[in-house]
Design a protein around this motif. Structure first.
Motif, PDB file in Angstrom:
ATOM      1  N   LEU A  71       5.297  -2.272 -25.539  1.00 51.27           N
ATOM      2  CA  LEU A  71       4.065  -2.349 -26.278  1.00 51.27           C
ATOM      3  C   LEU A  71       4.042  -1.766 -27.884  1.00 51.27           C
ATOM      4  N   GLN A  72       4.428  -0.253 -27.427  1.00 48.57           N
ATOM      5  CA  GLN A  72       4.200   0.327 -28.705  1.00 48.57           C
ATOM      6  C   GLN A  72       5.273   0.290 -29.791  1.00 48.57           C
ATOM      7  N   GLU A  73       6.764   0.086 -29.294  1.00 49.22           N
ATOM      8  CA  GLU A  73       7.849   0.013 -30.092  1.00 49.22           C
ATOM      9  C   GLU A  73       8.376  -1.114 -30.513  1.00 49.22           C
ATOM     10  N   LYS A  74       8.110  -2.274 -29.707  1.00 51.10           N
ATOM     11  CA  LYS A  74       8.694  -3.573 -29.947  1.00 51.10           C
ATOM     12  C   LYS A  74       9.970  -3.486 -30.265  1.00 51.10           C
ATOM     13  N   PRO A  75      10.860  -3.296 -29.528  1.00 52.08           N
ATOM     14  CA  PRO A  75      12.284  -3.397 -29.555  1.00 52.08           C
ATOM     15  C   PRO A  75      12.774  -4.680 -29.710  1.00 52.08           C
ATOM     16  N   ASP A  76      13.849  -4.985 -30.392  1.00 51.22           N
ATOM     17  CA  ASP A  76      14.323  -6.348 -30.387  1.00 51.22           C
ATOM     18  C   ASP A  76      14.863  -6.680 -29.040  1.00 51.22           C
ATOM     19  N   ILE A  77      15.575  -5.720 -28.554  1.00 54.28           N
ATOM     20  CA  ILE A  77      16.201  -5.909 -27.239  1.00 54.28           C
ATOM     21  C   ILE A  77      15.615  -4.827 -26.372  1.00 54.28           C
ATOM     22  N   ILE A  78      15.461  -5.319 -25.115  1.00 55.41           N
ATOM     23  CA  ILE A  78      15.200  -4.359 -23.905  1.00 55.41           C
ATOM     24  C   ILE A  78      16.439  -3.910 -23.284  1.00 55.41           C
ATOM     25  N   GLY A  79      16.758  -2.700 -23.164  1.00 58.22           N
ATOM     26  CA  GLY A  79      18.137  -2.516 -22.461  1.00 58.22           C
ATOM     27  C   GLY A  79      17.931  -2.230 -21.025  1.00 58.22           C
ATOM     28  N   THR A 115       5.300 -10.639 -26.429  1.00 60.04           N
ATOM     29  CA  THR A 115       6.195  -9.915 -27.153  1.00 60.04           C
ATOM     30  C   THR A 115       7.218 -10.989 -27.641  1.00 60.04           C
ATOM     31  N   GLU A 116       7.993 -10.569 -28.729  1.00 56.48           N
ATOM     32  CA  GLU A 116       8.992 -11.296 -29.081  1.00 56.48           C
ATOM     33  C   GLU A 116      10.320 -10.563 -28.459  1.00 56.48           C
ATOM     34  N   CYS A 117      10.196  -9.679 -27.479  1.00 49.03           N
ATOM     35  CA  CYS A 117      11.254  -8.796 -27.264  1.00 49.03           C
ATOM     36  C   CYS A 117      12.492  -9.835 -26.362  1.00 49.03           C
ATOM     37  N   ILE A 118      13.622  -9.474 -26.487  1.00 45.06           N
ATOM     38  CA  ILE A 118      14.663 -10.135 -25.697  1.00 45.06           C
ATOM     39  C   ILE A 118      15.091  -9.208 -24.710  1.00 45.06           C
ATOM     40  N   HIS A 159       6.211   1.783 -15.934  1.00 41.25           N
ATOM     41  CA  HIS A 159       5.122   2.127 -16.930  1.00 41.25           C
ATOM     42  C   HIS A 159       5.551   2.695 -18.465  1.00 41.25           C
ATOM     43  N   GLN A 160       6.619   3.588 -18.164  1.00 40.00           N
ATOM     44  CA  GLN A 160       7.139   4.001 -19.543  1.00 40.00           C
ATOM     45  C   GLN A 160       7.989   2.886 -20.126  1.00 40.00           C
ATOM     46  N   VAL A 161       8.608   2.083 -19.401  1.00 42.19           N
ATOM     47  CA  VAL A 161       9.214   0.847 -20.140  1.00 42.19           C
ATOM     48  C   VAL A 161       7.967  -0.028 -20.658  1.00 42.19           C
ATOM     49  N   ASN A 162       7.017  -0.241 -19.940  1.00 41.02           N
ATOM     50  CA  ASN A 162       5.986  -1.083 -20.591  1.00 41.02           C
ATOM     51  C   ASN A 162       5.245  -0.629 -21.826  1.00 41.02           C
ATOM     52  N   LEU A 202       5.623  -4.463  -9.746  1.00 38.11           N
ATOM     53  CA  LEU A 202       6.044  -3.751 -10.852  1.00 38.11           C
ATOM     54  C   LEU A 202       6.654  -4.601 -11.688  1.00 38.11           C
ATOM     55  N   LEU A 203       7.696  -5.657 -11.337  1.00 41.25           N
ATOM     56  CA  LEU A 203       8.505  -6.406 -11.996  1.00 41.25           C
ATOM     57  C   LEU A 203       7.856  -7.421 -12.712  1.00 41.25           C
ATOM     58  N   LEU A 204       6.818  -7.842 -11.965  1.00 39.42           N
ATOM     59  CA  LEU A 204       6.144  -9.357 -12.456  1.00 39.42           C
ATOM     60  C   LEU A 204       5.080  -8.530 -13.603  1.00 39.42           C
ATOM     61  N   GLU A 205       4.469  -7.278 -13.537  1.00 39.97           N
ATOM     62  CA  GLU A 205       3.784  -6.527 -14.559  1.00 39.97           C
ATOM     63  C   GLU A 205       4.302  -6.420 -15.696  1.00 39.97           C
ATOM     64  N   THR A 206       5.678  -5.976 -15.467  1.00 38.29           N
ATOM     65  CA  THR A 206       6.696  -5.920 -16.983  1.00 38.29           C
ATOM     66  C   THR A 206       6.761  -7.321 -17.408  1.00 38.29           C
ATOM     67  N   ILE A 207       7.281  -8.203 -16.951  1.00 31.97           N
ATOM     68  CA  ILE A 207       7.475  -9.641 -17.437  1.00 31.97           C
ATOM     69  C   ILE A 207       6.136 -10.006 -17.887  1.00 31.97           C
ATOM     70  N   ASP A 208       4.977  -9.911 -17.431  1.00 27.34           N
ATOM     71  CA  ASP A 208       3.899 -10.336 -18.051  1.00 27.34           C
ATOM     72  C   ASP A 208       3.588  -9.748 -19.283  1.00 27.34           C
TER      73      ASP A 208
END
Length: 279
Positions: A156-164, A199-202, A149-152, A188-194
């Protein structure tokens, strides 16, 4: 195929060499590009981040080296920026102040139900077990859910170019507390993928866990990558090198996993633009 990595740590944080040593090794390896992403200054007392008064020295050095080696390798400036709600600075602010080429957003510390207390996911696995028992009363499902949920929220809030290293929460689990096959974890994984697909995150395939033998799979692993492919989420490859000799560690293996996942291209950064490159 061109070699590159956009996730690299220097001696400004917990890396083991100066930026120029990485660049020279990258040239030896015939890399197309290297992106520096030292850990951004942090509002908490942690040993692995860059100190605030070194930030602009880091920025100036990477920009200088980018010009110095412009005819031999593309050198890019970034930061790996941690996200903790109500603690960390906005990514957009950091990107503007430092004129970053791109940002990497990561979660290394899970904000716990106890105010100003955190679970540190990296380092010795005793950090993990201590956080679980003392901050989450042994409830692994609650702790892992808090992580995602913190990653999600970061996405949503910070829109990083890449998710580490998106599923790093598995690293110090080592099969002790949960199985990645459990339905609640897969949900949880499917929720994050959704969330990512809107977004435009990589998503990066981060190889560090494998070559340091801290994980038995990439961050993320094959099934996660397959779900990303189904949802048309772009991916790149990062070795998260902390030493010049790690620059291409398990890069080719990551390419093969992406192919197995159904990908025929990855995102690369080329002079200000993210674009697809065949693998």
């Amino acid at each position: 195929m061109n070699y590159y990595s956009y996730h690299t740590h220097t001696s400004y944080c917990d890396g083991k060499a100066k930026a120029e040593a990485f660049i020279q090794r990258g040239i030896d390896l015939q890399m197309k590009a290297i992106g520096f992403s030292s850990h951004a200054p942090f509002p908490l007392d942690v040993s692995w981040n860059m100190v605030e008064n070194q930030l602009m020295n880091y920025v100036d050095e990477i920009k200088f080296l980018s010009t110095k080696y412009q005819n031999e390798i593309d050198v890019y400036l970034s930061l790996e920026i941690d996200y903790i709600p109500e603690f960390t600075k906005s990514f957009a602010h950091m990107k503007e102040v430092c004129a970053l080429d791109y940002t990497i957003g990561s979660v290394h510390l899970i904000k716990s139900p106890i105010k100003n207390e955190f679970v540190f996911l990296d380092g010795p696995d005793t950090n993990y077990s201590h956080g679980l028992e003392c901050l989450y009363q042994g409830d692994i499902k609650q702790m892992v859910t808090a992580y995602y949920h913190q990653v999600n929220e970061m996405i949503l809030q910070e829109k990083p170019d890449i998710i580490g290293h998106i599923d790093k929460v598995k690293m110090n689990n080592k099969g002790r507390y949960f199985s990645e096959d459990e339905k609640w974890y897969q949900n949880l994984l499917l929720e994050t993928i959704d969330i990512i697909k809107g977004t435009e995150c990589i998503v990066e395939i981060n190889t560090r866990g494998l070559y340091t033998k801290k994980s038995k799979s990439f961050f993320p692993e094959l099934n996660f990558a397959k779900e990303c492919k189904k949802n048309k989420i772009p991916m790149t490859i990062s070795t998260d090198a902390h030493h010049p000799d790690e620059l291409l560690s398990y890069f080719n293996e990551a390419v093969e996993m992406l192919k197995e996942s159904g990908y025929d291209s990855v995102r690369i950064y080329d002079k200000g633009v993210w674009k697809n490159a065949a693998i």
